[in-house]
Write a protein that holds these residues in place. Structure first.
Motif, short mmCIF file in Angstrom:
data_model
loop_
_atom_site.label_atom_id
_atom_site.label_comp_id
_atom_site.label_asym_id
_atom_site.label_seq_id
_atom_site.Cartn_x
_atom_site.Cartn_y
_atom_site.Cartn_z
N LEU A 63 -2.25 6.85 4.05
CA LEU A 63 -3.30 5.96 3.65
C LEU A 63 -4.57 6.54 3.69
O LEU A 63 -5.36 7.22 4.60
CB LEU A 63 -3.03 4.78 4.42
CG LEU A 63 -1.71 3.96 4.52
CD1 LEU A 63 -1.78 2.40 5.39
CD2 LEU A 63 -1.27 3.61 3.06
N GLN B 296 -7.61 2.01 2.38
CA GLN B 296 -6.38 1.33 2.43
C GLN B 296 -5.82 0.97 4.06
O GLN B 296 -5.54 -0.10 4.12
CB GLN B 296 -5.35 2.27 1.80
CG GLN B 296 -5.57 2.25 0.29
CD GLN B 296 -4.64 3.49 -0.33
OE1 GLN B 296 -4.12 4.38 0.37
NE2 GLN B 296 -4.47 3.60 -1.57
N LYS C 214 -8.00 -1.82 5.03
CA LYS C 214 -7.28 -3.40 4.57
C LYS C 214 -6.25 -3.78 5.08
O LYS C 214 -5.95 -5.02 5.53
CB LYS C 214 -7.15 -3.01 2.88
CG LYS C 214 -6.41 -4.07 2.19
CD LYS C 214 -6.01 -3.89 0.65
CE LYS C 214 -5.22 -5.04 0.07
NZ LYS C 214 -4.95 -4.84 -1.19
N LEU D 18 0.83 -1.18 -0.04
CA LEU D 18 -0.13 0.03 0.31
C LEU D 18 0.78 1.23 0.19
O LEU D 18 0.44 2.22 -0.04
CB LEU D 18 -0.84 -0.08 1.18
CG LEU D 18 -1.98 -1.03 1.39
CD1 LEU D 18 -2.77 -1.12 2.65
CD2 LEU D 18 -2.91 -0.97 0.16
N ARG E 169 2.53 9.03 -1.97
CA ARG E 169 1.63 9.02 -0.97
C ARG E 169 1.92 9.47 0.20
O ARG E 169 2.51 8.74 1.01
CB ARG E 169 0.89 7.32 -1.15
CG ARG E 169 -0.22 7.22 -0.16
CD ARG E 169 -0.76 5.72 -0.41
NE ARG E 169 -1.14 5.53 -1.84
CZ ARG E 169 -1.30 4.19 -2.25
NH1 ARG E 169 -1.14 3.27 -1.62
NH2 ARG E 169 -1.88 4.24 -3.63
#
Length: 392
Positions: free
Chosen positions: A181, A185, A188, A173, A178
């Motif tokens: 998150l 995400q 998960k 991820l 990024r």
């Protein structure tokens, strides 16, 4: 010819992982040691300045919102070692100081290493090809089982490969661009962590001191603290080792050094260390500035994200050369520096060395070679998708 070949594969690995960011950041990093990149943060590419940032836990933190540790807080909670700073972090490291002894590392690594050794000994001498990437994923899953305190004969135990896949579903991820998150995400990742936490929780409550969670309980950690630490080691070690071990094997083969190492292992530690330096399995580290100041002539402000380019710091020393003496300011930067120097290094080195020793033992009796390889694409840590070995 050999130098050009190994450098060509190294470039292909990085371009496969980051076809746009890799050439951009590599190109920028050679222009100035510190520079601001709009939308990403402040790129630091000089080894001395990079070490300075890593050593300064007052102005540059790992647990900030966009730093590497801060990414994981919604997943593993606030006390998982990899997202801690300051006095609390130092105290946690102090408590963990005696955990990674030779005996405790062997308990976590040797069962999985023995299974890998058996498979290699069975397949390669029989003339069957072996995909080293697949085998190292099995090794990594087995070590995850060791970290969780999960015995091989536990009822309903997930196979090693499934444990690896659970671990990598979390690490996959993360992306360089990024900053945090998204809620889906994070959800998960929490789901995967919870599946892994079940066996670790059982081992903690059982309290057997020969398991990692049981040892954490013996050190006085609460169940939640222990689960955070276990999760941290699963997250940190999964991708980097599965990337590095096939890469060092390919590097030694491309450099024509397998025969010498198979005959005499005295040069293996230097070759591994130089392989870590040249391949840079952790090519970028992230920190957040919590104060304003100047670094390498560039002004940074509170809240700025720092991109610590270990790939520049390490590769600026030159090509692969196990006889190289690495200057002190660049030494082992791929494991970090200062308060966050990788506490799990003995665990990582045990997996690297056990795999290389097994492969070199076989090579000494019957040489093998790389018959095919494929590069992984669009991943955080550059690596091979497959690396197939077979007898010559």
């Amino acid at each position: 010819m050999k130098r050009r070949e190994l450098e060509r594969w190294e470039r292909r690995l990085h371009l496969g992982a980051h076809p746009v960011l890799y050439p951009l950041i590599r190109g920028l990093g050679y222009r100035r040691p510190v520079q601001r990149i709009p939308g990403l943060g402040i790129l630091v590419s000089d080894a001395g300045l990079l070490r300075q940032v890593l050593m300064d836990n007052e102005r540059f933190v790992k647990h900030g919102r966009s730093a590497s540790g801060g990414l994981w807080t919604p997943v593993v909670g606030p006390k998982a070692l990899l997202n801690m700073d300051g006095a609390e972090h130092l105290e946690m490291r102090r408590r963990l100081g005696g955990v990674f002894t030779a005996r405790s590392v062997a308990v976590m690594v040797e069962p999985a290493a023995a299974r890998l050794r058996d498979r290699l000994e069975r397949e390669l001498p029989a003339g069957r090809g072996v995909d080293l990437v697949r085998e190292v994923k099995e090794l990594s899953g087995g070590v995850i089982a060791g970290i969780l305190g999960l015995p091989a004969d536990a009822p309903g135990r997930l196979p090693d490969r499934d444990l690896f896949d659970l671990g990598t579903s979390i690490t996959s991820l993360v992306r360089l661009g990024r900053h945090e998150l998204t809620p889906p995400q994070a959800a998960k990742a929490r789901s995967a962590v919870e599946r892994l936490a079940g066996p670790a929780r059982a081992a903690y409550r059982d309290g057997a001191p020969d398991t990692f969670p049981g040892r954490l309980r013996e050190l006085g950690m609460s169940e939640q603290e222990a689960l955070g630490v276990v999760s941290a080691f699963v997250i940190v070690g999964t991708e980097t080792l599965v990337s590095f071990i096939p890469r060092i094997v390919a590097l030694l083969a491309d450099a024509g050094r397998l025969s010498a190492l198979a005959a005499d292992r005295n040069g293996l530690p230097a070759a591994v260390n130089e392989g870590l330096r040249f391949t840079v399995p952790s090519p970028m580290m992230l920190r957040d500035a919590v104060a304003s100041g100047t670094l390498g002539g560039v002004r940074y402000r509170e809240g700025d994200r720092l991109l610590l380019s270990t790939i520049h710091a390490a590769k600026s020393l030159g090509g692969f050369d196990p006889e190289r003496t690495v200057p002190p300011h660049a030494r082992q930067l791929w494991f970090g520096a200062g308060p966050h120097f990788c506490i799990g290094m003995p665990l990582a080195m045990a997996q690297i060395n056990s795999t290389l020793e097994s492969l070199l033992d076989i090579y000494a009796r019957q040489p093998w070679r790389i018959v095919s390889r494929r590069v992984k694409h669009r991943v955080l840590i550059p690596g091979y998708e497959t690396l197939e070995l077979a007898n010559e």
